[in-house]
Design an enzyme around this catalytic site. Structure first.
Site, PDB file in Angstrom:
ATOM      1  N   GLY A 131       1.681 -15.260  10.776  1.00 17.31           N
ATOM      2  CA  GLY A 131       2.549 -15.736  11.835  1.00 17.31           C
ATOM      3  C   GLY A 131       3.229 -14.622  12.606  1.00 17.31           C
ATOM      4  N   SER A 185      -1.027  -9.098  12.768  1.00 17.09           N
ATOM      5  CA  SER A 185      -2.434  -9.027  12.398  1.00 17.09           C
ATOM      6  C   SER A 185      -2.621  -7.871  11.421  1.00 17.09           C
ATOM      7  CB  SER A 185      -3.285  -8.795  13.649  1.00 17.09           C
ATOM      8  OG  SER A 185      -3.089  -9.830  14.592  1.00 17.09           O
ATOM      9  N   LYS A 234      -0.726  -3.397   8.987  1.00 16.78           N
ATOM     10  CA  LYS A 234      -0.165  -4.593   9.625  1.00 16.78           C
ATOM     11  C   LYS A 234       0.462  -4.236  10.962  1.00 16.78           C
ATOM     12  CE  LYS A 234       2.863  -8.555   8.637  1.00 16.78           C
ATOM     13  NZ  LYS A 234       3.749  -9.180   7.615  1.00 16.78           N
ATOM     14  N   GLU A 263      -0.655  -0.384   0.580  1.00 17.22           N
ATOM     15  CA  GLU A 263      -1.803  -0.265  -0.309  1.00 17.22           C
ATOM     16  C   GLU A 263      -2.629  -1.553  -0.239  1.00 17.22           C
ATOM     17  OE1 GLU A 263      -1.317  -0.440  -4.528  1.00 17.22           O
ATOM     18  OE2 GLU A 263       0.667  -1.368  -4.372  1.00 17.22           O
ATOM     19  N   ASP A 279      -6.992 -13.547  -1.900  1.00 22.25           N
ATOM     20  CA  ASP A 279      -5.782 -14.336  -2.085  1.00 22.25           C
ATOM     21  C   ASP A 279      -6.051 -15.499  -3.030  1.00 22.25           C
ATOM     22  OD1 ASP A 279      -6.623 -16.725  -0.593  1.00 22.25           O
ATOM     23  OD2 ASP A 279      -6.353 -15.513   1.206  1.00 22.25           O
ATOM     24  N   ASP A 302       8.603 -17.426   1.459  1.00 24.62           N
ATOM     25  CA  ASP A 302       7.284 -17.973   1.773  1.00 24.62           C
ATOM     26  C   ASP A 302       6.262 -17.693   0.664  1.00 24.62           C
ATOM     27  OD1 ASP A 302       5.763 -19.509   3.494  1.00 24.62           O
ATOM     28  OD2 ASP A 302       5.009 -17.807   4.639  1.00 24.62           O
TER      29      ASP A 302
END
Length: 376
Positions: free
Chosen positions: A124, A127, A143, A204, A211, A251
């Site tokens: 959200g 990327s 990121k 890292e 996931d 989250d």
């Protein structure tokens, strides 16, 4: 003596004629004197004893000198003013150039140290790209976060410098005790860069890993209780570490948990602190920034508490781990459309009931979960 001889010999004329002759020659000497004033020092003018001293001559000399000085004084300030203006303009240009160099230098530092490759994930608030560190080929995740969508204000990095909240929080997680065995240690922040409109976080990247959401799929859509216990225990230990540092992740979900599969025992890693904040476990927040579909019931009433919210989210993770294709929805659960599998052990079902209690006041603390019979 006649008139002609008198003109040829002026010495023999009377005093009146002699004086007249001297006055006729005076303008010529005065003109020479003026010329002399413009080229010689003042002292040379007074050194001629034959030149009569009059107030007219003095006034002319003083006026000429004053005019000359005034012209010099007017000219010099103009020169100084122009010089100051030019200097100010030059400083501004140097400042702009220096700012540009700083931005370019940050980019160069990143490019000199890392190689960025393809994008492999998107969240959200940013990327994520794969890459590696040049010095040792260490795999990294890079990121990219647009400054315009950073959700929280800047925080102190611990050294008095204000930085984006995600950076400040990840810097707090560099403590070695958080990365000990038996925990779902957060991925480490290696570097970060403030480049133009973006913030780059270099972290890292455990390899091989995936996931938890996809890991469950590879296991046929659900995990065995024993494997789920290992992952849940690691997550609870790390959640306690965060709580002790007043860090509220907000989250925790299967997409934000990595599973390293390099051994027979799964190793969980917690990721994505994009919506995390600093808050005490029993504090009351008026806004919930996590994934809405998994939000605790009280969030729909306009408030949440870090401790009880984290316990609820761990219950949601466990539900999706042990239920086949079990995508959790808080609203569906509250309406009775989602049920806890009765084929699970009684201890496991009790653990579910504790975590997914609809009353936040009756949910256990994280420390209590560690002592639950199901995890013994």
């Amino acid at each position: 003596m006649d008139k002609d001889s008198a003109m040829d010999n002026p010495k023999h004329t009377d005093d009146g004629q002699t004086k007249n002759a001297e006055r006729k020659s005076f303008p010529t000497k005065k003109k020479q004197k003026k010329k002399h004033l413009n080229h010689e020092p003042i002292e040379s003018c007074a050194s001629e004893p034959s030149q009569p001293s009059t107030s007219t001559q003095d006034n002319t000399q003083v006026t000429t000198l004053k005019r000359k000085r005034q012209e010099e004084e007017i000219t010099e300030p103009k020169k100084r003013k122009t010089t100051l203006k030019d200097s100010s303009s030059s400083d501004a240009e140097q400042t702009a150039t220096s700012s540009e160099k700083t931005e370019i230098t940050d980019k160069d530092k990143f490019k000199a140290k890392y190689v960025e490759k393809h994008q492999f994930a998107e969240g959200g608030y940013g990327s994520i790209y794969g890459g590696f560190r040049k010095s040792d080929n260490l795999p990294v995740a890079i990121k990219h976060i647009l400054k315009s969508i950073i959700p929280h204000k800047k925080l102190d990095d611990g050294n008095g410098k204000m930085v984006p909240s995600e950076v400040a929080i990840m810097l707090k997680l560099r403590d070695e005790s958080i990365h000990s065995d038996g925990k779902a240690a957060p991925v480490a922040l290696l570097d970060w860069y403030d480049i133009g409109r973006e913030i780059l976080l270099v972290m890292e990247r455990p390899i091989p890993c995936e996931d938890l959401f996809h890991y469950i799929d590879t296991k046929g859509g659900t995990l065995e209780e024993e494997e789920a216990k290992i992952i849940m225990t690691q997550l609870i230990h790390t959640a306690i570490d965060l709580e002790d540092r007043s860090i509220f992740h907000q989250d925790i979900k299967t997409e934000n948990i990595l599973i390293q599969s390099h051994s027979n025992t799964p190793q969980a890693r917690l990721i994505d602190f994009g919506v995390s904040c600093l808050a005490e476990k029993d504090s009351i927040l008026r806004e919930f920034s996590g994934t809405p579909i998994n939000a605790p019931p009280e969030a729909f009433k306009g408030f949440c508490s870090p401790g009880s919210t984290t316990v609820w989210q761990l219950g949601v993770v466990l539900y999706e781990t042990l239920h086949y294709r079990g995508d959790f929805s808080t609203m569906d659960f509250l309406e009775g459309d989602l049920m806890i599998d009765s084929e699970l052990s009684e201890e496991c079902q009790d653990f579910f009931k504790a975590c997914l209690n609809t009353s936040e006041e009756q949910r256990p603390y994280l420390q209590d979960l560690l002592h639950h019979p199901w995890l013994r």
